[in-house]
Design an enzyme around this catalytic site. Structure first.
Site, PDB file in Angstrom:
ATOM      1  N   ASP A  59       0.844  -1.184   0.000  1.00 17.65           N
ATOM      2  CA  ASP A  59       0.000   0.000   0.000  1.00 17.65           C
ATOM      3  C   ASP A  59       0.889   1.247   0.000  1.00 17.65           C
ATOM      4  OD1 ASP A  59       0.917   0.170   2.640  1.00 17.65           O
ATOM      5  OD2 ASP A  59      -0.894  -0.747   3.445  1.00 17.65           O
ATOM      6  N   ASP A  61       1.486   5.157   1.480  1.00 15.22           N
ATOM      7  CA  ASP A  61       1.144   6.167   2.474  1.00 15.22           C
ATOM      8  C   ASP A  61       1.664   7.514   1.998  1.00 15.22           C
ATOM      9  OD1 ASP A  61       0.039   4.412   4.535  1.00 15.22           O
ATOM     10  OD2 ASP A  61       2.064   3.604   4.623  1.00 15.22           O
ATOM     11  N   ASP A 141       8.782   5.193  13.590  1.00 17.17           N
ATOM     12  CA  ASP A 141       9.366   4.132  14.420  1.00 17.17           C
ATOM     13  C   ASP A 141      10.820   3.782  14.063  1.00 17.17           C
ATOM     14  OD1 ASP A 141       8.488   3.036  12.024  1.00 17.17           O
ATOM     15  OD2 ASP A 141       7.576   1.254  12.923  1.00 17.17           O
TER      16      ASP A 141
HETATM   17  P1  ATP Z   1       3.385  -2.310   6.143  1.00 15.65           P
HETATM   18  O1  ATP Z   1       2.419  -1.441   5.347  1.00 15.65           O
HETATM   19  O2  ATP Z   1       4.194  -3.270   5.369  1.00 15.65           O
HETATM   20  O3  ATP Z   1       2.734  -2.898   7.350  1.00 15.65           O
HETATM   21  P2  ATP Z   1       4.416   0.177   6.967  1.00 15.65           P
HETATM   22  O4  ATP Z   1       5.759   0.566   7.511  1.00 15.65           O
HETATM   23  O5  ATP Z   1       3.926   0.925   5.777  1.00 15.65           O
HETATM   24  O6  ATP Z   1       4.510  -1.358   6.717  1.00 15.65           O
HETATM   25  P3  ATP Z   1       2.062   1.190   8.244  1.00 15.65           P
HETATM   26  O7  ATP Z   1       1.284   0.643   9.385  1.00 15.65           O
HETATM   27  O8  ATP Z   1       1.411   1.324   6.918  1.00 15.65           O
HETATM   28  O9  ATP Z   1       3.353   0.276   8.121  1.00 15.65           O
HETATM   29  O10 ATP Z   1       2.660   2.591   8.724  1.00 15.65           O
HETATM   30  C1  ATP Z   1       3.135   3.587   7.846  1.00 15.65           C
HETATM   31  C2  ATP Z   1       4.298   4.336   8.472  1.00 15.65           C
HETATM   32  O11 ATP Z   1       3.882   4.948   9.684  1.00 15.65           O
HETATM   33  C3  ATP Z   1       5.481   3.470   8.876  1.00 15.65           C
HETATM   34  O12 ATP Z   1       6.334   3.194   7.803  1.00 15.65           O
HETATM   35  C4  ATP Z   1       6.148   4.314   9.929  1.00 15.65           C
HETATM   36  O13 ATP Z   1       6.883   5.364   9.374  1.00 15.65           O
HETATM   37  C5  ATP Z   1       4.955   4.913  10.646  1.00 15.65           C
HETATM   38  N1  ATP Z   1       4.525   4.077  11.780  1.00 15.65           N
HETATM   39  C6  ATP Z   1       3.728   2.987  11.750  1.00 15.65           C
HETATM   40  N2  ATP Z   1       3.529   2.493  12.976  1.00 15.65           N
HETATM   41  C7  ATP Z   1       4.217   3.301  13.808  1.00 15.65           C
HETATM   42  C8  ATP Z   1       4.411   3.323  15.216  1.00 15.65           C
HETATM   43  N3  ATP Z   1       3.855   2.414  15.998  1.00 15.65           N
HETATM   44  N4  ATP Z   1       5.197   4.309  15.735  1.00 15.65           N
HETATM   45  C9  ATP Z   1       5.773   5.238  14.950  1.00 15.65           C
HETATM   46  N5  ATP Z   1       5.620   5.272  13.630  1.00 15.65           N
HETATM   47  C10 ATP Z   1       4.862   4.323  13.057  1.00 15.65           C
HETATM   48 MG    MG Z   2       2.004   0.974   4.847  1.00 14.22          MG
END
Ligand code: ATP
Ligand code: MG
Length: 422
Positions: A59, A61, A141
């Site tokens: 996805d 963001d 994170d």
């Molecule tokens: P995936 O989509 O593969 O699960 P992702 O890193 O994109 O991985 P998302 O949940 O879509 O995960 O989150 C988007 C972004 O938001 C992350 O890449 C990170 O920068 C930030 N993020 C997500 N969760 C947290 C958290 N618990 N604390 C701080 N930042 C976060």
């Molecule tokens: Mg994501």
């Protein structure tokens, strides 16, 4: 890692070489619309990380300096979700793009435990303080999740050193790991998920604090943990994830029926070997594009617990297996949420085992029509591998199963978005 006040590093397209055609055109459309309206906007997080690593993002963001309400006015189909972390979801055709406004961490004063933003044990309860992009970068994170990509000319802006870490395969928490894990313990599971990527390993401090802070996960909502657990199990690297979870003593927190498991202890009643066998098989299925379900995986993970509980206590009580199943699933469900229909399927898969053991696998048996038949036979196969049931019997059931025609599964949208818990 870079300091919060240092100048960011710019990585040009010629250096990183990401192919623009791999970016969802709808995500580019969202960024362009925000920019045409006078806001700043870029792609961030998992999609930039995955593109850098040569993986297909699941996805996209988007970040911006527009407030969620302002984002809403710009798009025809847009809703704002979340209390603790407000996020705008823009829907274009069948794709959902998450648009987050730049955030900053609470100031030192408001970061005091027991304040409006941080609970008494250091957990962030409100994360809606808007800020500048640089502040946003430092409240993410991991360094590898904190890269900003401008789709117009494809340059990346790196405030935290994430580009080098992505190149060197390092999972590094931004800031002090102890503090960041306390603020949001789910970051530990996210760190473990990315450390299971091929060629990745932890930075020292990021890893060290895992074993210290692991217990904090028990304070997280079961919905959020359930969501995170499915990502850990179905990312095609579940076997490596299992080793990391166990090594850092987090496995027993995710699975309360196995709360007695202890890292480094050899005597784990075969549970770890059983899980290794199961998750190897899960990874293989995912890599070959086969279907695998949370109901089957939970049934298989918790099977040793169910089976041992049955042999230990009296089997004479009426409905005894059913009560044991309810009991185990209740313990599990309060830690990692499992939807009601899946709970019923897990019970059915377990209770099916006795039938498979005792009945003959004859053509025309009505059992094959049960929606849990295939999953039950799959568990039976695993049991035969560890010598719990006869191979001959198992072969008869698998042959019968393989004669059945399977309905094709609906195709999942490549850019499908799920709701995010954060
Ligand atoms: P995936 O989509 O593969 O699960 P992702 O890193 O994109 O991985 P998302 O949940 O879509 O995960 O989150 C988007 C972004 O938001 C992350 O890449 C990170 O920068 C930030 N993020 C997500 N969760 C947290 C958290 N618990 N604390 C701080 N930042 C976060
Ligand atoms: Mg994501």
């Amino acid at each position: 890692m870079k300091r919060a006040d240092s100048t960011p590093r710019i990585i040009l397209r010629s250096e990183h070489g990401i192919d623009r055609s791999l970016i969802s055109p709808k995500a580019i459309e969202v960024v362009d619309s925000l920019k045409s309206a006078g806001y700043s906007s870029e792609l961030v997080g998992g999609c930039v990380r995955d593109l850098l690593l040569g993986r297909t993002p699941k996805d996209f963001d988007v970040t911006t300096n527009a407030r969620p309400e302002e984002v809403r006015t710009l798009f025809r189909r847009c809703e704002v979700f979340g209390r603790r972390f407000q996020i705008a979801q823009v829907r274009i055709k069948n794709e959902v793009i998450q648009v987050a406004t730049y955030r900053r961490s609470p100031t030192k004063k408001s970061r005091r435990r027991g304040s409006r933003f941080v609970s008494l044990n250091g957990k962030i309860i409100k994360d809606n303080l808007f800020g500048h992009i640089q502040e946003d970068a430092f409240r993410r994170d991991l360094t590898i999740n904190s890269l900003y990509l401008h789709p117009s000319d494809m340059h990346i802006v790196d405030y935290t050193g994430g580009y080098e870490d992505a190149r060197n395969g390092i999972v590094r928490i931004i800031g002090s790991p102890a503090e960041r894990y306390r603020e949001d313990p789910v970051r530990m599971l996210r760190a473990i998920r990315f450390a299971s990527l091929p060629g990745f390993s932890f930075d020292g401090a990021t890893e060290k604090e895992l074993s210290v802070c692991g217990h904090l996960l028990s304070g997280i909502s079961n919905y959020r943990l359930g969501d995170e657990l499915s990502k850990l199990l179905f990312n095609g690297r579940a076997r490596k994830t299992l080793e990391l979870l166990h090594h850092h003593d987090v496995l027993r927190i995710l699975f309360p029926p196995y709360k007695w498991l202890k890292a480094g202890k050899n005597d784990n009643h075969g549970v770890i070997d059983w899980m290794r066998m199961l998750l190897d098989e899960t990874d293989e299925r995912i890599q070959s594009g086969e279907h695998t379900s949370i109901a089957f995986t939970m049934a298989a993970i918790l099977w040793p617990k169910f089976n041992n509980s049955l042999t230990k206590r009296s089997r004479r009580r009426r409905n005894f297996p059913f009560h044991v199943a309810r009991d185990i699933l209740h313990q599990q469900k309060i830690r990692t949420y499992i939807a009601g229909n899946f709970v019923q399927r897990v019970e059915a898969i377990w209770l099916f085992q006795k039938i498979l053991e005792t009945e003959a696998a004859t053509k025309g048996t009505r059992l094959v029509q049960s929606e849990n038949f295939r999953a039950a036979v799959r568990l039976f196969e695993l049991r035969s591998k560890v010598g719990e049931v006869e191979h001959r019997k198992c072969r008869a059931w698998t042959e019968l199963r393989d004669q059945q025609v399977i309905e094709p599964q609906p195709r999942l949208n490549r850019y499908r978005n799920r709701p995010r818990w954060r």
